[in-house]
Write a protein that holds these residues in place. Structure first.
Motif, mmCIF file in Angstrom:
data_model
loop_
_atom_site.group_PDB
_atom_site.id
_atom_site.type_symbol
_atom_site.label_atom_id
_atom_site.label_comp_id
_atom_site.label_asym_id
_atom_site.label_seq_id
_atom_site.Cartn_x
_atom_site.Cartn_y
_atom_site.Cartn_z
ATOM 1 N N THR A 1 -38.200 27.004 112.737
ATOM 2 C CA THR A 1 -37.660 26.082 111.709
ATOM 3 C C THR A 1 -36.244 26.029 111.669
ATOM 4 O OG1 THR A 1 -37.790 27.777 109.966
ATOM 5 C CG2 THR A 1 -39.782 26.643 110.273
ATOM 6 N N ALA A 2 -35.405 27.146 111.722
ATOM 7 C CA ALA A 2 -34.012 27.210 111.885
ATOM 8 C C ALA A 2 -33.491 26.325 113.150
ATOM 9 C CB ALA A 2 -33.685 28.536 111.934
ATOM 10 N N LEU A 3 -34.308 26.461 114.455
ATOM 11 C CA LEU A 3 -33.676 25.859 115.733
ATOM 12 C C LEU A 3 -34.141 24.372 115.402
ATOM 13 C CD1 LEU A 3 -32.420 25.831 118.442
ATOM 14 C CD2 LEU A 3 -34.840 26.539 119.135
ATOM 15 N N TYR A 4 -35.453 23.735 114.798
ATOM 16 C CA TYR A 4 -35.513 22.707 114.455
ATOM 17 C C TYR A 4 -34.486 21.877 113.571
ATOM 18 C CZ TYR A 4 -38.341 18.425 113.130
ATOM 19 O OH TYR A 4 -39.077 17.320 112.931
ATOM 20 N N THR A 5 -34.240 22.467 112.566
ATOM 21 C CA THR A 5 -32.860 22.158 111.501
ATOM 22 C C THR A 5 -31.563 21.995 112.428
ATOM 23 O OG1 THR A 5 -33.942 23.344 109.809
ATOM 24 C CG2 THR A 5 -31.813 22.616 109.550
ATOM 25 N N ALA A 6 -31.297 22.955 113.552
ATOM 26 C CA ALA A 6 -30.226 22.817 114.323
ATOM 27 C C ALA A 6 -30.180 21.631 114.863
ATOM 28 C CB ALA A 6 -29.932 24.309 114.900
ATOM 29 N N LEU A 7 -31.587 21.287 115.466
ATOM 30 C CA LEU A 7 -31.548 20.191 116.561
ATOM 31 C C LEU A 7 -31.420 18.594 115.888
ATOM 32 C CD1 LEU A 7 -34.103 21.952 118.796
ATOM 33 C CD2 LEU A 7 -31.641 21.483 119.528
ATOM 34 N N PHE A 8 -32.087 18.718 114.767
ATOM 35 C CA PHE A 8 -32.370 17.465 113.948
ATOM 36 C C PHE A 8 -31.498 17.239 112.780
ATOM 37 C CE2 PHE A 8 -36.112 18.411 116.758
ATOM 38 C CZ PHE A 8 -35.774 16.997 117.503
ATOM 39 N N GLY A 9 -31.323 18.147 111.998
ATOM 40 C CA GLY A 9 -30.506 18.291 110.970
ATOM 41 C C GLY A 9 -31.349 17.923 109.462
ATOM 42 N N SER A 10 -32.560 18.004 109.924
ATOM 43 C CA SER A 10 -33.180 17.575 108.584
ATOM 44 C C SER A 10 -32.794 18.442 107.305
ATOM 45 C CB SER A 10 -34.898 17.987 108.693
ATOM 46 O OG SER A 10 -35.683 17.762 107.666
ATOM 47 N N ARG A 11 -32.831 17.580 106.013
ATOM 48 C CA ARG A 11 -32.140 18.149 104.824
ATOM 49 C C ARG A 11 -33.305 18.121 103.606
ATOM 50 N NH1 ARG A 11 -27.049 15.054 103.797
ATOM 51 N NH2 ARG A 11 -27.922 13.414 105.052
ATOM 52 N N PHE A 12 -34.456 17.622 104.071
ATOM 53 C CA PHE A 12 -35.361 17.745 102.736
ATOM 54 C C PHE A 12 -35.554 18.931 102.072
ATOM 55 C CE2 PHE A 12 -36.344 14.162 105.553
ATOM 56 C CZ PHE A 12 -36.436 13.274 104.747
ATOM 57 N N ALA A 13 -35.296 19.027 100.731
ATOM 58 C CA ALA A 13 -35.345 20.164 100.065
ATOM 59 C C ALA A 13 -36.368 21.186 99.937
ATOM 60 C CB ALA A 13 -34.671 19.933 98.645
ATOM 61 N N VAL A 14 -37.596 20.681 99.884
ATOM 62 C CA VAL A 14 -38.901 21.461 99.749
ATOM 63 C C VAL A 14 -38.909 22.200 101.065
ATOM 64 C CG1 VAL A 14 -41.497 21.063 100.100
ATOM 65 C CG2 VAL A 14 -40.066 20.055 98.599
ATOM 66 N N GLN A 15 -38.779 21.762 102.175
ATOM 67 C CA GLN A 15 -38.854 22.242 103.537
ATOM 68 C C GLN A 15 -37.458 23.079 103.599
ATOM 69 O OE1 GLN A 15 -39.372 18.933 103.288
ATOM 70 N NE2 GLN A 15 -41.659 19.145 103.303
ATOM 71 N N SER A 16 -36.426 23.064 102.814
ATOM 72 C CA SER A 16 -35.063 23.544 103.380
ATOM 73 C C SER A 16 -35.090 25.071 102.608
ATOM 74 C CB SER A 16 -33.866 22.760 103.169
ATOM 75 O OG SER A 16 -33.948 21.665 103.782
ATOM 76 N N ALA A 17 -35.600 25.099 101.462
ATOM 77 C CA ALA A 17 -35.309 26.170 100.376
ATOM 78 C C ALA A 17 -36.499 26.610 99.720
ATOM 79 C CB ALA A 17 -34.078 25.788 99.336
ATOM 80 N N ASP A 18 -36.423 28.143 99.854
ATOM 81 C CA ASP A 18 -37.876 28.765 99.236
ATOM 82 C C ASP A 18 -37.677 28.478 97.694
ATOM 83 O OD1 ASP A 18 -38.780 29.638 101.496
ATOM 84 O OD2 ASP A 18 -38.218 31.506 101.596
ATOM 85 N N SER A 19 -36.386 28.662 97.069
ATOM 86 C CA SER A 19 -36.518 28.616 95.435
ATOM 87 C C SER A 19 -36.792 27.327 95.040
ATOM 88 C CB SER A 19 -34.696 28.875 95.359
ATOM 89 O OG SER A 19 -33.954 27.849 95.791
ATOM 90 N N PHE A 20 -36.153 26.161 95.975
ATOM 91 C CA PHE A 20 -36.549 24.628 95.599
ATOM 92 C C PHE A 20 -38.123 24.672 95.652
ATOM 93 C CE2 PHE A 20 -37.309 20.214 95.580
ATOM 94 C CZ PHE A 20 -36.441 19.754 94.753
ATOM 95 N N ALA A 21 -38.700 25.142 96.572
ATOM 96 C CA ALA A 21 -40.436 24.819 96.793
ATOM 97 C C ALA A 21 -40.918 25.536 95.959
ATOM 98 C CB ALA A 21 -40.664 25.352 98.438
ATOM 99 N N ASN A 22 -40.361 26.994 95.473
ATOM 100 C CA ASN A 22 -41.181 27.657 94.515
ATOM 101 C C ASN A 22 -40.971 26.995 93.205
ATOM 102 O OD1 ASN A 22 -39.749 31.025 95.596
ATOM 103 N ND2 ASN A 22 -41.650 29.520 96.382
ATOM 104 N N ALA A 23 -39.987 26.415 92.648
ATOM 105 C CA ALA A 23 -39.804 25.586 91.615
ATOM 106 C C ALA A 23 -40.843 24.404 91.528
ATOM 107 C CB ALA A 23 -38.500 25.158 91.390
ATOM 108 N N VAL A 24 -41.301 23.716 92.509
ATOM 109 C CA VAL A 24 -41.896 22.478 92.492
ATOM 110 C C VAL A 24 -43.379 22.919 92.785
ATOM 111 C CG1 VAL A 24 -40.137 21.056 92.769
ATOM 112 C CG2 VAL A 24 -41.638 21.699 94.729
#
Length: 353
Positions: free
Chosen positions: A35-58
């Protein structure tokens, strides 16, 4: 030198038949590193997939794996058996993301040939396959149909009767809700998600220019395609590519899909889940050094059955190369794609109310 018969040169058109089941090799456990390499290659920034804290909160137990990363991992499994020798991957339909996956989950893939059609030139044909990606416990995580142009090994070979399968043009909205956990709207922090625009702020017919562009480098697209264990020759083997009309290695069409999805964050920041792929077409090839832009049109918006926390937008996202998308005439008056169009993707996304 004697040649061993243990290696595979992939399937050719005459090797496929309707009803054939292909059980693809090499299960793939998707890790935090992927997932880290995927982010590095494509720059995806959607919060649910980017942060455990945000995903937990929702309402998620942790940040799920990006939907398109799951798609590419499953797609990559199919390449040695379906499209190793492909001339082109042509389109998609009936794609359904059926449950969220998390780092540590494993996917395996099985495909069934549901259609074949020999082209009039007698040298190639179209193969239609339905692929299912399973989680390690046997639950379906993803399924989709794609069709691919494959050369014949022997142009004189006799092939079976043509069969083009009937396919739905749109995944029914009633099928979208189960894959999305119920969202705690009180936990959706708009400052962290990147936008205040939720489901109710979008209108049918609205067009969104995602403004930004990404230039693709040779090393990036090859690294990404290896990440997905996609072995299609046209992406890696320059000795073969130099004998094609383009004379260069083609960038995997899924690379364009992920770039367009990442670019769509600017204007669709709260579209946190790709629920279905209704249809898609790779219109033209992309090469290293080209710059990708994207825009989206809202085709439809629908409430999900028995859900008041999220709604679904049906989007058409068009990706172009080397031409920013504002006022871009992407089709002619006759309905033909204009030069510079790379991708025409029709899909459902889910947003919070």
């Amino acid at each position: 030198m004697s040649i061993s018969g243990k290696t595979s040169r992939g399937h050719f058109f005459e090797d496929f038949y309707v009803g054939q089941v292909l059980r693809h090799g090499t299960p793939r456990t998707i890790t935090d590193g992927d997932t880290a390499l995927y982010t590095a290659l494509f720059g995806s920034r959607f919060a649910v997939q980017s942060a455990d804290s945000f995903a937990n909160a929702v309402g998620y137990p942790q940040a799920p794996i990006d939907d398109l990363l799951v798609f590419h991992m499953v797609f990559g499994k199919t390449v040695p058996d379906v499209s190793l020798n492909a001339v082109a991957n042509l389109g998609y339909a009936e794609g359904r993301f059926l449950l969220p996956l998390y780092p540590g989950d494993t996917v395996v893939a099985v495909s069934e040939v549901i259609g074949v059609k020999q082209n009039s030139n007698g040298k190639t044909g179209i193969v239609y396959v339905r692929t299912v990606g399973y989680r390690q416990d046997g639950e379906k995580a993803l399924e989709y149909v794609r069709w691919v142009m494959v050369p014949k090994r022997d142009p004189q070979a006799t092939c079976g009767p043509d069969h083009v399968p009937p396919l739905d043009t749109v995944v029914a909205v009633e099928e979208l809700g189960d894959a999305v956990p119920h969202i705690h709207q009180s936990g959706w922090d708009e400052a962290q998600s990147g936008s205040r625009f939720r489901y109710d702020h979008y209108e049918i017919g609205e067009k969104i220019d995602h403004v930004d562009g990404m230039t693709v480098e040779e090393a990036e697209h090859q690294l990404a395609t290896r990440l997905f264990q996609n072995t299609a020759k046209v992406h890696f083997n320059q000795h073969l590519a130099q004998n094609t009309p383009h004379g260069r290695r083609l960038i995997y069409g899924g690379h364009v899909m992920s770039l367009a999805r990442s670019l769509s964050f600017n204007g669709l920041s709260n579209a946190f889940h790709v629920a279905a792929i209704n249809g898609g077409r790779h219109v033209a090839p992309l090469f290293a050094g080209d710059t990708v832009y994207a825009w989206s049109e809202v085709l439809d918006k629908r409430e999900l059955l028995e859900r008041d926390d999220v709604g679904a937008l049906r989007l058409r996202t068009v990706a172009t190369k080397d031409r920013p998308c504002h006022d871009f005439p992407w089709k002619s008056d006759a309905g033909d794609y204009e030069a510079g169009v790379l991708l025409d993707l029709d899909y459902w996304v889910v947003l919070p109310h």
